[in-house]
Design a protein around this motif. Structure first.
Motif, PDB file in Angstrom:
ATOM      1  N   LYS A   4     -16.978  22.568 -58.059  1.00 48.37           N
ATOM      2  CA  LYS A   4     -16.291  22.699 -56.770  1.00 48.37           C
ATOM      3  C   LYS A   4     -14.784  22.690 -56.982  1.00 48.37           C
ATOM      4  O   LYS A   4     -14.281  21.936 -57.793  1.00 48.37           O
ATOM      5  N   GLN A   5     -14.115  23.547 -56.250  1.00 46.15           N
ATOM      6  CA  GLN A   5     -12.662  23.604 -56.368  1.00 46.15           C
ATOM      7  C   GLN A   5     -12.053  22.365 -55.729  1.00 46.15           C
ATOM      8  O   GLN A   5     -12.443  21.942 -54.652  1.00 46.15           O
ATOM      9  N   LYS A   6     -11.081  21.792 -56.408  1.00 45.90           N
ATOM     10  CA  LYS A   6     -10.367  20.641 -55.874  1.00 45.90           C
ATOM     11  C   LYS A   6      -8.886  20.987 -55.838  1.00 45.90           C
ATOM     12  O   LYS A   6      -8.378  21.683 -56.709  1.00 45.90           O
ATOM     13  N   GLY A   7      -8.203  20.482 -54.844  1.00 42.17           N
ATOM     14  CA  GLY A   7      -6.765  20.707 -54.785  1.00 42.17           C
ATOM     15  C   GLY A   7      -6.371  21.662 -53.675  1.00 42.17           C
ATOM     16  O   GLY A   7      -7.128  21.967 -52.762  1.00 42.17           O
ATOM     17  N   MET A   8      -5.167  22.137 -53.809  1.00 45.29           N
ATOM     18  CA  MET A   8      -4.546  22.957 -52.770  1.00 45.29           C
ATOM     19  C   MET A   8      -4.415  24.398 -53.254  1.00 45.29           C
ATOM     20  O   MET A   8      -4.152  24.641 -54.432  1.00 45.29           O
ATOM     21  N   THR A   9      -4.550  25.318 -52.357  1.00 43.06           N
ATOM     22  CA  THR A   9      -4.358  26.715 -52.723  1.00 43.06           C
ATOM     23  C   THR A   9      -2.867  27.005 -52.861  1.00 43.06           C
ATOM     24  O   THR A   9      -2.018  26.238 -52.400  1.00 43.06           O
ATOM     25  N   PHE A  10      -2.542  28.112 -53.493  1.00 40.87           N
ATOM     26  CA  PHE A  10      -1.144  28.473 -53.681  1.00 40.87           C
ATOM     27  C   PHE A  10      -0.458  28.720 -52.344  1.00 40.87           C
ATOM     28  O   PHE A  10       0.675  28.299 -52.133  1.00 40.87           O
ATOM     29  N   LEU A  11      -1.149  29.369 -51.409  1.00 38.17           N
ATOM     30  CA  LEU A  11      -0.580  29.632 -50.090  1.00 38.17           C
ATOM     31  C   LEU A  11      -0.329  28.322 -49.341  1.00 38.17           C
ATOM     32  O   LEU A  11       0.713  28.157 -48.700  1.00 38.17           O
ATOM     33  N   GLY A  12      -1.248  27.388 -49.451  1.00 40.00           N
ATOM     34  CA  GLY A  12      -1.059  26.075 -48.814  1.00 40.00           C
ATOM     35  C   GLY A  12       0.136  25.344 -49.405  1.00 40.00           C
ATOM     36  O   GLY A  12       0.910  24.701 -48.692  1.00 40.00           O
ATOM     37  N   PHE A  13       0.287  25.453 -50.726  1.00 41.42           N
ATOM     38  CA  PHE A  13       1.428  24.833 -51.389  1.00 41.42           C
ATOM     39  C   PHE A  13       2.737  25.440 -50.899  1.00 41.42           C
ATOM     40  O   PHE A  13       3.712  24.719 -50.654  1.00 41.42           O
ATOM     41  N   ILE A  14       2.796  26.753 -50.762  1.00 45.98           N
ATOM     42  CA  ILE A  14       4.023  27.428 -50.298  1.00 45.98           C
ATOM     43  C   ILE A  14       4.364  26.987 -48.879  1.00 45.98           C
ATOM     44  O   ILE A  14       5.534  26.728 -48.567  1.00 45.98           O
TER      45      ILE A  14
END
Length: 120
Positions: A4-14
């Motif tokens: 399962k993916q954990k963390g934040m997406t790049f778009l969410g980070f931006i």
């Protein structure tokens, strides 16, 4: 088996980074005005703590404030902007009221309304 993916997406980070940078830049523009307000308040209290403050004329109070404001690098108000009145016990009170409009970005500005008094 897929993990399962954990963390934040790049778009969410931006998006989070843009919001954080906007708040930091607004703070950089707003904080100096509050520092100057506290300097104004300190100067008002300093003038009112002079030994012969109650015997001073209004023009002497204005000159005293202007001298101390010059030392403290206060540029938003001067002695002519002071409101000099008498308190309930007959003691003189000096106060100042002013507002500062600080442009933030494009057509967005911050309006800050400040009120300081020697009675506080």
């Amino acid at each position: 088996m897929l993990a399962k993916q954990k963390g934040m997406t790049f778009l969410g980070f931006i998006i989070i980074a843009v919001i954080a940078l906007s708040l930091i830049l607004a703070g950089i523009k707003i904080v100096p005005n509050y520092i100057e307000f506290f300097s104004v308040k300190k100067t008002l209290i300093s003038v009112s703590n002079d030994t012969n403050f109650n015997n001073m004329t209004n023009s002497e109070i204005i000159k005293s404030f202007d001298k101390k404001a010059n030392i403290n690098y206060i540029t938003v108000i001067n002695g002519r902007d002071l409101i000099i009145s008498s308190g309930a016990n007959g003691k003189k009170i000096i106060s100042a009221q002013y507002e500062v409009v600080e442009p933030l970005a494009f057509n967005l500005s911050a309006l800050m309304d400040f009120k300081a008094s020697s009675a506080e």
